[in-house]
Structures are given as structure tokens and as C-alpha cells.
Design a protein around this motif. Structure first.
Motif, short mmCIF file in Angstrom:
data_model
loop_
_atom_site.label_atom_id
_atom_site.label_comp_id
_atom_site.label_asym_id
_atom_site.label_seq_id
_atom_site.Cartn_x
_atom_site.Cartn_y
_atom_site.Cartn_z
N ASP A 130 0.83 -1.21 0.00
CA ASP A 130 0.00 0.00 0.00
C ASP A 130 0.86 1.26 0.00
O ASP A 130 0.56 2.24 -0.70
CB ASP A 130 -0.92 0.00 1.23
N ALA A 131 1.96 1.24 0.78
CA ALA A 131 2.83 2.41 0.83
C ALA A 131 3.50 2.66 -0.51
O ALA A 131 3.58 3.81 -0.99
CB ALA A 131 3.88 2.22 1.92
N ASP A 132 3.97 1.60 -1.15
CA ASP A 132 4.61 1.75 -2.47
C ASP A 132 3.60 2.22 -3.51
O ASP A 132 3.93 3.04 -4.38
CB ASP A 132 5.24 0.43 -2.90
N ALA A 133 2.38 1.68 -3.45
CA ALA A 133 1.36 2.08 -4.42
C ALA A 133 1.03 3.57 -4.28
O ALA A 133 0.91 4.30 -5.28
CB ALA A 133 0.11 1.24 -4.24
N GLN A 134 0.89 4.03 -3.03
CA GLN A 134 0.58 5.43 -2.81
C GLN A 134 1.74 6.33 -3.23
O GLN A 134 1.54 7.40 -3.82
CB GLN A 134 0.24 5.66 -1.34
N ARG A 135 2.96 5.89 -2.95
CA ARG A 135 4.13 6.67 -3.33
C ARG A 135 4.25 6.77 -4.84
O ARG A 135 4.57 7.85 -5.38
CB ARG A 135 5.40 6.04 -2.74
N ASN A 136 3.98 5.67 -5.54
CA ASN A 136 4.02 5.71 -7.01
C ASN A 136 2.99 6.69 -7.55
O ASN A 136 3.25 7.43 -8.51
CB ASN A 136 3.77 4.32 -7.58
N LEU A 137 1.81 6.70 -6.94
CA LEU A 137 0.76 7.60 -7.40
C LEU A 137 1.15 9.06 -7.15
O LEU A 137 0.98 9.92 -8.03
CB LEU A 137 -0.55 7.26 -6.69
N ASP A 138 1.66 9.33 -5.94
CA ASP A 138 2.06 10.71 -5.61
C ASP A 138 3.17 11.21 -6.53
O ASP A 138 3.13 12.36 -7.01
CB ASP A 138 2.51 10.79 -4.15
N GLU A 139 4.16 10.34 -6.77
CA GLU A 139 5.26 10.75 -7.64
C GLU A 139 4.78 11.01 -9.06
O GLU A 139 5.24 11.97 -9.72
CB GLU A 139 6.35 9.68 -7.64
N ALA A 140 3.86 10.21 -9.55
CA ALA A 140 3.36 10.41 -10.91
C ALA A 140 2.58 11.71 -11.02
O ALA A 140 2.72 12.46 -12.01
CB ALA A 140 2.48 9.22 -11.31
N ILE A 141 1.75 12.01 -10.00
CA ILE A 141 0.96 13.24 -10.04
C ILE A 141 1.86 14.47 -9.91
O ILE A 141 1.69 15.47 -10.63
CB ILE A 141 -0.11 13.21 -8.93
N ASN A 142 2.85 14.38 -9.02
CA ASN A 142 3.74 15.54 -8.80
C ASN A 142 4.63 15.81 -10.00
O ASN A 142 5.04 16.96 -10.23
CB ASN A 142 4.59 15.33 -7.55
N ILE A 182 -1.31 4.63 -13.04
CA ILE A 182 -0.61 4.07 -11.88
C ILE A 182 -1.45 3.01 -11.18
O ILE A 182 -0.93 2.01 -10.69
CB ILE A 182 -0.23 5.20 -10.90
N ALA A 183 -2.77 3.22 -11.16
CA ALA A 183 -3.66 2.21 -10.56
C ALA A 183 -3.56 0.89 -11.31
O ALA A 183 -3.52 -0.20 -10.71
CB ALA A 183 -5.10 2.73 -10.56
N ILE A 184 -3.52 0.98 -12.65
CA ILE A 184 -3.38 -0.25 -13.46
C ILE A 184 -2.04 -0.92 -13.19
O ILE A 184 -1.96 -2.16 -13.02
CB ILE A 184 -3.54 0.09 -14.95
N ILE A 185 -0.98 -0.12 -13.13
CA ILE A 185 0.36 -0.69 -12.87
C ILE A 185 0.40 -1.34 -11.49
O ILE A 185 0.94 -2.44 -11.32
CB ILE A 185 1.43 0.42 -13.00
N ASN A 186 -0.18 -0.67 -10.49
CA ASN A 186 -0.20 -1.24 -9.14
C ASN A 186 -1.01 -2.53 -9.10
O ASN A 186 -0.65 -3.49 -8.42
CB ASN A 186 -0.77 -0.23 -8.15
N LEU A 199 -1.46 -4.61 -11.60
CA LEU A 199 -0.65 -5.65 -12.26
C LEU A 199 0.45 -6.15 -11.33
O LEU A 199 0.71 -7.37 -11.27
CB LEU A 199 -0.04 -5.10 -13.55
N ALA A 200 1.06 -5.23 -10.60
CA ALA A 200 2.10 -5.65 -9.65
C ALA A 200 1.50 -6.54 -8.56
O ALA A 200 2.10 -7.55 -8.16
CB ALA A 200 2.76 -4.42 -9.01
N PHE A 201 0.30 -6.19 -8.10
CA PHE A 201 -0.36 -7.02 -7.08
C PHE A 201 -0.68 -8.41 -7.66
O PHE A 201 -0.49 -9.43 -6.98
CB PHE A 201 -1.64 -6.32 -6.61
N ALA A 202 -1.17 -8.44 -8.90
CA ALA A 202 -1.51 -9.72 -9.53
C ALA A 202 -0.27 -10.59 -9.69
O ALA A 202 -0.30 -11.81 -9.45
CB ALA A 202 -2.17 -9.48 -10.88
N VAL A 203 0.85 -9.98 -10.08
CA VAL A 203 2.11 -10.73 -10.22
C VAL A 203 2.54 -11.29 -8.87
O VAL A 203 2.99 -12.45 -8.77
CB VAL A 203 3.21 -9.83 -10.83
#
Length: 376
Positions: free
Chosen positions: A168-180, A195-199, A201-205
């Protein structure tokens, strides 16, 4: 016609080795396919259970989706079983007979048989404390246990990452970095879904990896237990003649399992050793008899075993002890040796010597003799 003493057995053509290699490759492919097929059904169960825990309503799968999951589950069950059978190949059970207490020759032939047995042959013999049972191998148990521990550790790390807040922390950080980092409102608008799709996919993997690890752990645990059972099945003691038939059938079944003891030793009282040999011979495909030391017991074995196996027996003997059987005059002496020479008239005896090089050469010749006997 007299007994023929041989020191080698011609090898067969290479087609059998090629066929065996292709069979092993096919078996491995079936195992891998079965393991991969198990991932999606396990993943579906994990997600279903996760939704129940979180109070989320599960959407019933379509008939097509349910059929596909059931098909994959069937493949995950059937393919590994078939793959293991293909890798194992046709396995024979052999009876090994020799004189009790005859230490030097017993050790030589036992070593050669252990080397010659390979994947296709398992052996059973009677006990006189000179032959040590050979199970499936402690190395296989250690490998299975090591794989289970390693996979368990990896699964624990990934599960802790997913459930312990790391994901969850990594997913939120990825989202924040993409928006910023977006330069325009449109880019910020698109960054969220991407980023939601990428997160996702990462969860599915990660879930796929955990399911695959669970499958590998299950296989390793099963292999470890099967190897332990094979070790326990390597020795058995009979106390009653009535146990012979059941013990013979159980040994035959144990020998044909994927993890089977290479040499099973059966302790039998002297009172019914002949009945034990008949019972064991009845479930065996070939027999190996050491004729180095002619005794009344050996004469009885040859007399009773020869009609049962019709060319599917292998006679071996110490070179210096069986050489006299090749002399046609030996049958005229009236001794146990002479009677043995008469009974073995026209047969071949594979001789072995005492040296290390002799033993290695004998092991190779014995392997080829076993392969020839199996084809008869």
C-alpha cells in the motif's frame, strides 16, 4: 554343453537412451504445466477468501469462467501424476538371492546392484545382517526439505509485503510521484488510472508468485513424505508364514512408487525361508542369483526359481569360484558343485573379481544384463 562364464554383456543400441531422454523431457513438461495450471485456481481461491474477510461481496463467475477454472484445476491434478509416471518409466522388481554370511561377494554384488539398479529396477532380498537396506536416499529428503523451507521463506516475505503495508505504501508513493511529476492537468488526470493499473498488475504478479510458491511447497512436502515412507519400507521383518503373501504384495506396490527404496531387505526366520522366496519370486519380474558358493539352499533355489523366470534370471558369481563350473567334468563329480553344474548346463554366469576396477566393470555389465532380461 557346459556352463559359460562371461565377463561382459554387450550393450544395446542408443535408441533406448534417446527414448528415455525424450520421456523425461515430456514428464518434466507435464510437471511444469501442472504447476502453472494450479496458479489461477489458487489465485481465485485467495481472492475469494480475501473478499470474504474484507466483507466484499464476491461476484459469481460466469459458466465459461467456472469451466475454465475447473479445467485448470483438473490439469493441475492430473498432469503432475502423469508426468511423474512418465519420468519414472516402467519399473521392475527384482529378487536378489545369495548365500547368507558370505560377506565379500555379498558386498561386491550389493554395490554393483546399487549402481546398476538406476531408475528402472528395485530389489528385494532376505536378511542376514550382511546387506544394508537402501532407501530412496537421504539426499532427496534434504533437497525436498530445503526447497520447502526456501519457498516458505519467499512466500512469507511476499505475503508480509502485501498484507503488512509495504504494498500500500509503495502504491501510494508511485501515485504521488506520478501526479507531482506531471506537467499539465491532463497528465495529472491520466496519471491516476495508469498508476492504478500498474499497481494492480504488480499485485496480480505478487499473488501469482505466492500461488506458484505454494504449489512448489506442496510438491516438496509430498516428495519429502514419500521419501520418508520409502526409507521405512526399505526393511521389514516377518514372524509368520501367513505374512508372506501380504508382505510380497506390499513390497511390489512400494517398489513401483515414484520414491521407492532401491534395495528392500526382508528378515525371515529359517523355518519358512523357502515359502518366503516363493512368495517374493511370485511378484518379481527378474531374479539375480549369486552362485559363488554351492549349498543345498542354493540348489533348492535354482531348482525352484529357474522354471518361474524362463530366461529372466541373471546368474553371477566370483570369478575364482565359478570357473570350475565351466569344466564339463564338474557335472560328473556328484558333489554340490557337480549338481549345480548339471542344473545350470547351457546357462551363462556373469563373473566378477575382487578389485575396484573389476567391481566397476561388473556393475556396468550387470546393468546391461538387467536391461536384456527386462526385455524378455
Amino acid at each position: 554343453m557346459a556352463v559359460t562364464i562371461i565377463e561382459d554383456v554387450p550393450g544395446g543400441h542408443g535408441w533406448s537412451s534417446l527414448g528415455r531422454f525424450l520421456a523425461v523431457c515430456l514428464g518434466v513438461a507435464l510437471l511444469v504445466t501442472g504447476a502453472l495450471a494450479a496458479v489461477l485456481p489458487l489465485g481465485a481461491l485467495v481472492l475469494y477468501g480475501s473478499n470474504i474477510v474484507e466483507g466484499v461481496e464476491n461476484t459469481p463467475p460466469s459458466a465459461t469462467g467456472l469451466g475454465q477454472l475447473l479445467l485448470l484445476a483438473a490439469v493441475a491434478v492430473v498432469f503432475p501424476v502423469v508426468g511423474l509416471r512418465v519420468i519414472r518409466g516402467r519399473r521392475l522388481l527384482g529378487l536378489y538371492l545369495r548365500k547368507f554370511g558370505f560377506g565379500d561377494t555379498t558386498r561386491t554384488v550389493s554395490f554393483a546392484l546399487k549402481s546398476a539398479a538406476g531408475r528402472s529396477l528395485r530389489l528385494v532380498t532376505l536378511d542376514d545382517a550382511m546387506v544394508v537396506p537402501i532407501g530412496a536416499g537421504a539426499g532427496k529428503r534434504r533437497v525436498a526439505a530445503g526447497v520447502w523451507i526456501l519457498m516458505g521463506g519467499l512466500a512469507a516475505i511476499v505475503i508480509f509485503y502485501l498484507c503488512g503495508g509495504g504494498y500500500d505504501a509503495d502504491a501510494q508513493r508511485n501515485l504521488d510521484e506520478a501526479i507531482n511529476s506531471a506537467d499539465s492537468t491532463a497528465e495529472r488526470f491520466l496519471a491516476g488510472p495508469m498508476i492504478a493499473i500498474i499497481n494492480a498488475l504488480a499485485f496480480a504478479v505478487a499473488v501469482f508468485f505466492v500461488c506458484l510458491v505454494v504449489v512448489i511447497m506442496a510438491v516438496a512436502l509430498g516428495a519429502h513424505r514419500a521419501a520418508r515412507r520409502a526409507e521405512r519400507a526399505a526393511s521389514r521383518a516377518l514372524t509368520s508364514q501367513h505374512e508372506v503373501g501380504g508382505a510380497a504384495r506390499q513390497l511390489a506396490a512400494a517398489a513401483r512408487k515414484t520414491f521407492a527404496p532401491r534395495l528392500m531387505v526382508v528378515a525371515v526366520p529359517t523355518a519358512f525361508w523357502q515359502q518366503a522366496i516363493r512368495g517374493l519370486a511370485g511378484v518379481c519380474d527378474i531374479v539375480v542369483i549369486d552362485v559363488s558358493n554351492p549349498t543345498d539352499a542354493l540348489l533348492w533355489e535354482v531348482r525352484n526359481i529357474k522354471p518361474m523366470f524362463a530366461g529372466r534370471w541373471i546368474l553371477v558369481g566370483a570369478r575364482d569360484r565359478v570357473a570350475v563350473l565351466a569344466d564339463e567334468r564338474a557335472a560328473l563329480t556328484g558333489t554340490a558343485q557337480g549338481l549345480l553344474a548339471t542344473m545350470l548346463d547351457g546357462e551363462r554366469i556373469l563373473a566378477y573379481g575382487p578389485g575396484p576396477d573389476d567391481v566397476r566393470h561388473f556393475a556396468g555389465a550387470l546393468r546391461r544384463a538387467i536391461a536384456q532380461a527386462a526385455r524378455r
